[in-house]
Each structure stands twice: as C-alpha cells, then as structure tokens.
Design a protein around this motif. Structure first.
Motif, short mmCIF file in Angstrom:
data_model
loop_
_atom_site.label_atom_id
_atom_site.label_comp_id
_atom_site.label_asym_id
_atom_site.label_seq_id
_atom_site.Cartn_x
_atom_site.Cartn_y
_atom_site.Cartn_z
N LEU A 24 -45.12 61.43 21.21
CA LEU A 24 -45.74 60.11 21.05
C LEU A 24 -45.85 59.73 19.57
N ALA A 25 -46.06 60.74 18.73
CA ALA A 25 -46.19 60.47 17.28
C ALA A 25 -44.91 59.87 16.72
N GLN A 26 -43.79 60.05 17.41
CA GLN A 26 -42.50 59.52 16.91
C GLN A 26 -42.10 58.21 17.57
N VAL A 27 -42.99 57.65 18.41
CA VAL A 27 -42.64 56.39 19.08
C VAL A 27 -42.95 55.23 18.13
N PRO A 28 -41.91 54.46 17.73
CA PRO A 28 -42.10 53.48 16.67
C PRO A 28 -42.54 52.10 17.20
N LEU A 29 -43.55 52.07 18.10
CA LEU A 29 -44.02 50.80 18.65
C LEU A 29 -45.50 50.64 18.32
N SER A 30 -45.93 49.38 18.04
CA SER A 30 -47.35 49.20 17.72
C SER A 30 -48.14 48.64 18.89
N SER A 31 -47.57 47.68 19.65
CA SER A 31 -48.37 47.15 20.76
C SER A 31 -47.48 46.81 21.96
N PRO A 32 -46.92 47.82 22.60
CA PRO A 32 -46.13 47.58 23.80
C PRO A 32 -47.01 47.03 24.92
N ALA A 33 -46.45 46.13 25.75
CA ALA A 33 -47.25 45.56 26.85
C ALA A 33 -47.06 46.36 28.14
N VAL A 34 -45.83 46.82 28.39
CA VAL A 34 -45.53 47.49 29.67
C VAL A 34 -45.03 48.91 29.37
N VAL A 35 -45.83 49.89 29.80
CA VAL A 35 -45.54 51.29 29.47
C VAL A 35 -45.51 52.11 30.77
N TYR A 36 -44.49 52.94 30.92
CA TYR A 36 -44.42 53.84 32.08
C TYR A 36 -44.41 55.29 31.60
N ASP A 37 -45.16 56.13 32.32
CA ASP A 37 -45.15 57.57 32.07
C ASP A 37 -44.39 58.22 33.24
N LEU A 38 -43.16 58.65 32.99
CA LEU A 38 -42.28 59.11 34.06
C LEU A 38 -42.49 60.61 34.29
N GLY A 39 -42.94 60.98 35.49
CA GLY A 39 -43.34 62.36 35.76
C GLY A 39 -44.68 62.61 35.11
N CYS A 40 -45.64 61.78 35.48
CA CYS A 40 -46.95 61.78 34.78
C CYS A 40 -47.76 63.03 35.08
N GLY A 41 -47.40 63.78 36.16
CA GLY A 41 -48.14 64.99 36.49
C GLY A 41 -49.62 64.68 36.70
N PRO A 42 -50.52 65.53 36.19
CA PRO A 42 -51.95 65.35 36.45
C PRO A 42 -52.60 64.29 35.54
N GLY A 43 -51.79 63.54 34.80
CA GLY A 43 -52.34 62.43 34.02
C GLY A 43 -52.63 62.77 32.57
N ASN A 44 -52.33 64.01 32.16
CA ASN A 44 -52.60 64.40 30.76
C ASN A 44 -51.78 63.58 29.77
N SER A 45 -50.49 63.39 30.06
CA SER A 45 -49.66 62.59 29.16
C SER A 45 -50.01 61.11 29.28
N THR A 46 -50.37 60.67 30.49
CA THR A 46 -50.74 59.26 30.70
C THR A 46 -51.98 58.91 29.87
N ALA A 47 -52.93 59.84 29.82
CA ALA A 47 -54.17 59.59 29.05
C ALA A 47 -53.85 59.36 27.57
N LEU A 48 -52.86 60.09 27.04
CA LEU A 48 -52.48 59.89 25.63
C LEU A 48 -51.94 58.47 25.43
N LEU A 49 -51.17 57.99 26.40
CA LEU A 49 -50.58 56.64 26.28
C LEU A 49 -51.66 55.57 26.34
N VAL A 50 -52.65 55.76 27.22
CA VAL A 50 -53.75 54.79 27.35
C VAL A 50 -54.57 54.77 26.05
N GLU A 51 -54.77 55.95 25.48
CA GLU A 51 -55.55 56.05 24.23
C GLU A 51 -54.81 55.37 23.06
N ARG A 52 -53.50 55.61 22.97
CA ARG A 52 -52.74 55.05 21.85
C ARG A 52 -52.50 53.55 22.00
#
Ligand SMILES: C[S@@+](CC[C@H](N)C(=O)[O-])C[C@H]1O[C@@H](n2cnc3c(N)ncnc32)[C@H](O)[C@@H]1O
Length: 256
Positions: A24-52
C-alpha cells in the motif's frame, strides 16, 4: 477444498499484514473513489485500505464464506461480496484494485490479472503481492513429505501443490502494454518463529491446506509430524528455540 480458518490465519496477523502495508505504501493515489480488495480474507488488508482512503467506497471480494464472516465483523467501514476472482467483474470501474496474498491461489492468474487491469479507470492503479516461496524449504519439504509417505497416492491424485509463480519477466511482458507505469520487485522477509512448530502453525492455514485436505484426521497428524521432522534439518533453532522463516514475496504495482 475445506473452507479457510480465519482464526488459524490470524495467529500471524501482524506478519501477514506487513506485506500489505508495504504494498500500500507504493500505491501512488491520493483519493481514489472506488477501491476493491481482491481476496480480502479476514479483512486485515481491507482495514488498511479503509484507514488510508477514508473517503473511498471500499469493497472486499473473497470466495470463502468463513473469511467474509470474519471480515464483516472486523471491518465495518467496508462492504464485502462472495465471488470467485476467476470470473468476478467489478460493478463500478475501479480506481484501485488491491490484492495481498491471494492471486497465487487463482489458476492462470496472470490472465485474470490482465483482464481486471483493463477494467481500471484511466489513472487508476493495481497493486498485487504474492508469496514466491515454493522453492523455500518450508514448501519443498511439504511436497517431499507428500511424495515419500504412505499418503503418496492420495496426495498425488489431489494434485496437492499450487503452481509456482511465473518469472517477473513474464508478468512484465504481459502487463506492460496495459499500464503507463509498471513496477515489479521482490522483498524477502525473515520471520522469527517459535521453532519448527511455529513454521507448521504458519503454513497450516495456507500452504499446507491442499495437502491436509484430502487426508483423514489420523493421517493429518502423521503427515504433520513427518513434515515437522524434515523442517528440523532445514531451520536450525537458536539458543532460545527461535527459527527464521525466510519468505520471498513478489510485488507488482501498475498505474494505468
Ligand atoms: C492468504 S489470504 C489473504 C487475506 C488478506 N488479503 C491478507 O492480506 O492477509 C487469501 C484469500 O484469498 C481468497 N481466495 C483464494 N482464491 C480465491 C478466488 N479464486 N476468488 C476469491 N478469493 C479467493 C481466500 O479465500 C483467502 O481469504
């Protein structure tokens, strides 16, 4: 295959989420509107996306009901949907397709990744991380244990192992025409774990699943004991019993 175990997977939540943070630290976007977490598992990676990206509509996609149940509890700021990535299509054109530790499980994933990259909005990004560890003793030795034990026939019929990742050059050749900028790199993590038992616990919820799934419960135990004995020769413990699990991972970030 039996469903994933969120509890077993989350025993190493910090270590498993670290590559998602690094990606995520290498994702060069500041305010994306539509974000998908593919293979989100138990939501750990999804939580990072919501926070950022608190302003974004974040949706986690997974084909495991157990993982999605856990993700919905853990990450109320996102929506979740059950789908197989092999056939999934986004409802809305994505600004960001993010995927941590999932595509290695999707057959012919390079074609799936290429198909999904074409769905991105102009200026959108795709960010993917996959373990590239099948040549490590942790994975070579599970294949060896499978081939050399009394369960050999059962496990070969089940074609237990996942396919090795293509070379970085193959990802580059297939994906470069789809992106204005494409960055591919490896990072090798070294995780201190509690002896060879720690390694078994780590891979039980991931790499070992295809091997354990076809076995009866009593065979499971014998297989795990055989595998752990083999690990002992490859992962020497230090004075306090710690072993280092070397873990190479492949990262891909593309910008449309
Ligand atoms: C190792 S977990 C990764 C979880 C999380 N993204 C993380 O960062 O730790 C892999 C997830 O991919 C999901 N998965 C595997 N194959 C899939 C497929 N074909 N379609 C959708 N999800 C899939 C599994 O159910 C599992 O939840």
């Amino acid at each position: 295959m039996a469903d994933w175990s969120p509890a077993q997977y989350l025993k190493f939540a910090d270590e498993r989420t670290r590559p998602a943070r690094d990606l995520l630290a290498q994702v060069p976007l500041s305010s994306p509107a539509v974000v998908y977490d593919l293979g989100c598992g138990p939501g750990n990676s999804t939580a990072l996306l919501v926070e950022r990206f608190p302003q974004a509509r974040v949706t986690g996609i997974d084909n495991s009901p157990a993982m999605l149940e856990q993700a919905r509890k853990a990450c109320p700021g996102a929506s979740f949907a059950l789908a197989d990535l092999a056939r999934w299509q986004p409802d809305d054109a994505p600004d960001l397709l993010f995927s941590n530790a999932t595509f290695q499980w999707v057959p012919h994933h390079l074609e799936v990744v290429a198909r999904l990259a074409a769905e991105l909005k102009p200026g959108g990004a795709m960010a993917i991380q996959m373990p590239d560890n099948l040549a490590e003793p942790s994975h070579r030795l599970m294949a060896e244990a499978a081939e050399e034990g009394p369960w050999r026939l059962k496990l070969s019929q089940a074609s237990a192992a996942r396919e090795p990742l293509p070379a970085a050059s193959a990802y580059y050749a297939r994906l470069k025409p789809l992106f204005a900028r494409l960055d591919i790199w490896h990072t090798i993590y070294n995780h201190p774990l509690n002896g060879t038992r720690g390694i078994v616990e780590w891979v039980k919820s991931t790499g070992l699943r295809p091997y354990l799934d076809p076995l009866a419960p009593e065979e499971d135990q014998a297989f795990l004991a055989d595998y752990e004995r083999r690990l002992g020769g490859a992962y020497p413990a230090d004075a306090d019993g710690t072993v280092l699990l070397r873990f190479p991972r492949l990262f891909i970030v593309g910008l449309r």
